[in-house]
Design an enzyme around this catalytic site. Structure first.
Site, PDB file in Angstrom:
ATOM      1  N   LYS A  72      -7.963 -24.763 -43.124  1.00  0.00           N
ATOM      2  CA  LYS A  72      -7.509 -24.124 -44.365  1.00  0.00           C
ATOM      3  C   LYS A  72      -7.236 -22.646 -44.102  1.00  0.00           C
ATOM      4  O   LYS A  72      -7.983 -21.996 -43.355  1.00  0.00           O
ATOM      5  CB  LYS A  72      -8.584 -24.296 -45.439  1.00  0.00           C
ATOM      6  CG  LYS A  72      -8.176 -23.841 -46.834  1.00  0.00           C
ATOM      7  CD  LYS A  72      -9.290 -24.137 -47.850  1.00  0.00           C
ATOM      8  CE  LYS A  72      -8.899 -23.763 -49.267  1.00  0.00           C
ATOM      9  NZ  LYS A  72      -9.963 -24.067 -50.241  1.00  0.00           N
ATOM     10  N   SER A 147      -8.489 -26.634 -54.355  1.00  0.00           N
ATOM     11  CA  SER A 147      -7.548 -25.717 -53.756  1.00  0.00           C
ATOM     12  C   SER A 147      -7.196 -26.062 -52.308  1.00  0.00           C
ATOM     13  O   SER A 147      -6.210 -25.544 -51.776  1.00  0.00           O
ATOM     14  CB  SER A 147      -8.128 -24.298 -53.785  1.00  0.00           C
ATOM     15  OG  SER A 147      -9.295 -24.223 -52.997  1.00  0.00           O
ATOM     16  N   SER A 171     -13.187 -27.857 -54.454  1.00  0.00           N
ATOM     17  CA  SER A 171     -11.915 -27.758 -53.740  1.00  0.00           C
ATOM     18  C   SER A 171     -11.773 -28.619 -52.502  1.00  0.00           C
ATOM     19  O   SER A 171     -10.685 -28.698 -51.937  1.00  0.00           O
ATOM     20  CB  SER A 171     -11.644 -26.311 -53.337  1.00  0.00           C
ATOM     21  OG  SER A 171     -11.088 -25.634 -54.428  1.00  0.00           O
TER      22      SER A 171
END
Ligand code: GLN
Length: 471
Positions: A72, A147, A171
């Site tokens: 990420k 997210s 997330s």
């Protein structure tokens, strides 16, 4: 293919790490419309894959040898652009590796690139990225969740073996549920956050996306453990969770479930999947108890007060002076201009809300209250886990929703975290596992939670539920 399946092939020479990597790189290209990656490091990954192939030949394999991992874009990899999907960091290159990146490298993993996400990890739909939305792998009109949407999609679409994400209020688990992969948020303090861009430090936890619980356990074993560079890292050692996967289940296995009244507002298909998962657990010999989790009505407000308060403080470092986006402005205005131009709408909303709940006139009414609520929520969980091995709940009330559906209604968006925020508030481990699909064929995820530091037990139980689906 899972990593463990590919590892057999690497071992017996029927395929190489380099061939597998090239397959992933080709598929990233083919599926570039998904917008799952912000940066792909093909050259770096190829160099590492050569080293892994060498080790398979010489028999010096490490635990994650040749596992291709996407990261990420809020986790620092030395020299690789890290944007947090924000304009304010669009050209930022960190000069050091996050501790987990060092650990993955030492374990033989191959980092393939950085994944798209909601800006600064704020969001549930991956629509707040300055690099454009991530699309759902099954239906491009839908969101993949957020997210960590890019990480979830990269595993679901077969662009890598595993991906790292961060989970502050759901997330990892929410996009894992929407995309039909395994998403694991470990206990707070088990995995170092040194090198993770802080959003809400008392809630943030790095975790994983994989296709199977076995792959999750392998990555977790490689990245967990004390790190003196992270003051919140727990000074403990952990049992091998891979080894624990073959342990017998606790006998009797005691699982807490929600009363049906707590599922109000969930899609009918999610409720059906929940009931079916309870039956699977019963078939595994579990004793099922209905448990009322107190204070459910304050989970979301507590989370959003704490998360925004901490975010407003953590994001103060992005001032357009020390690093990142530099606005054209006179010296006094440079910070205001950089923040005005550099941050997107959702991030600004959080910063403003956070400074409001921390302001002297409202601190006690909001922030102090939220901290008190947090203690009550943690205590309620502790008492449940004193007599239960795990708690089962849906990961999300609905399956993946349409893009744009909740953009003008932040509260509706925030409610998609209904079942996930409590694990972060209490610091406990939680995992989402694929559990069937709805009438439209969209994945449904079920969530298991366990007591603090019971990560290996949680993975053991999750593997049993996963196996019951395969059987
Ligand atoms: N969706 C939640 C939020 O918007 C959780 C985000 C996260 O876990 N990083 O805050």
């Amino acid at each position: 293919m899972t990593y463990h399946q590919d590892r057999f092939a690497f071992n017996d020479g029927s395929t190489t790490v380099r061939e597998k990597l090239d397959e992933f790189l080709a598929r990233i290209e083919e599926r570039s419309a998904l917008n799952a990656f912000i940066t792909v490091d093909a050259d770096g990954a190829r160099a590492r894959s050569a080293e892994s192939d060498e080790r398979f030949t010489t028999g010096l394999m490490r635990p994650l040898e040749g596992m291709t991992i996407a990261v990420k874009d809020n986790i620092s990899v030395r020299g690789m652009r890290m944007t947090c999907a924000s304009k304010i960091l669009e050209n930022f290159r960190p000069v050091y590796d996050a501790t987990i990146i060092e650990r993955l490298n030492n374990a033989g993993a191959v980092i393939i690139g950085k994944t798209n996400m909601d800006e600064f990890a704020m969001g549930s739909s991956n629509e707040t990225s300055a690099f454009g939305p991530v699309l759902h792998p099954i239906d491009p009109t839908l969101v993949p969740g957020g997210s960590s949407g890019g990480s979830a999609v990269s595993v679901a679409a077969g662009l890598c073996h595993a991906a790292l994400g961060s989970d502050t209020g759901g997330s990892i688990r929410q996009p894992a549920a929407f995309c039909g992969v395994v998403g694991f948020k470990p206990t707070y303090g088990t995995v170092s956050r040194y090198g993770l861009t802080a959003f809400a430090s008392s809630l943030d936890q790095i975790g994983t996306f994989t296709r199977t619980v076995e792959d999750t356990a392998a990555v977790f074993d490689a990245i967990c453990g004390h790190d003196p560079m992270d003051s919140t890292s727990a000074p403990r050692t952990y049992p091998s969770s891979i080894a624990a996967l073959t342990d017998p289940l606790p006998d009797p296995l005691r699982i807490g479930v929600l009363p049906e009244s707590d599922l109000e507002g969930c899609d009918h298909d999610v409720i059906l999947a929940y009931r079916a998962t309870i039956e699977r657990l019963r078939a595994l010999g579990a004793t099922i108890n209905e448990v009322t989790l107190p204070h459910r009505d304050v989970w979301i407000p507590t989370y959003f007060i704490l998360a925004t308060a901490e975010a407003s403080s953590n994001l103060a470092r992005f001032d357009g002076v020390r690093y990142g986006y530099r606005a054209e402005a006179t010296s006094e205005d440079v910070m205001v201009a950089a923040r005005t131009q550099g941050f997107g709408t959702e991030v600004k909303r959080r910063i403003m809300l956070g400074t409001y709940v921390l302001s002297s006139g409202y601190y006690d009414a909001y922030y102090t209250k939220a901290q008190q609520a947090r203690r009550l929520i943690s205590e309620a969980y502790a008492s449940i886990f004193a007599s239960h091995h795990a708690m089962l709940m849906p990961t999300t009330p609905t399956t993946a929703f349409e893009r744009g559906a909740k953009n003008n209604d932040p509260v509706a968006m925030w409610l998609s975290d209904l079942f996930t925020v409590s694990a972060n508030i209490a610091g406990i481990p939680a995992i989402s596992i694929p559990s069937g699909s709805d009438a439209k064929g969209l994945p449904i995820g079920m969530q298991l939670q366990a007591g603090m530091f019971q990560d290996a037990l949680l993975l053991r139980i999750a593997a049993a539920v996963e196996a019951s689906f395969a059987g």
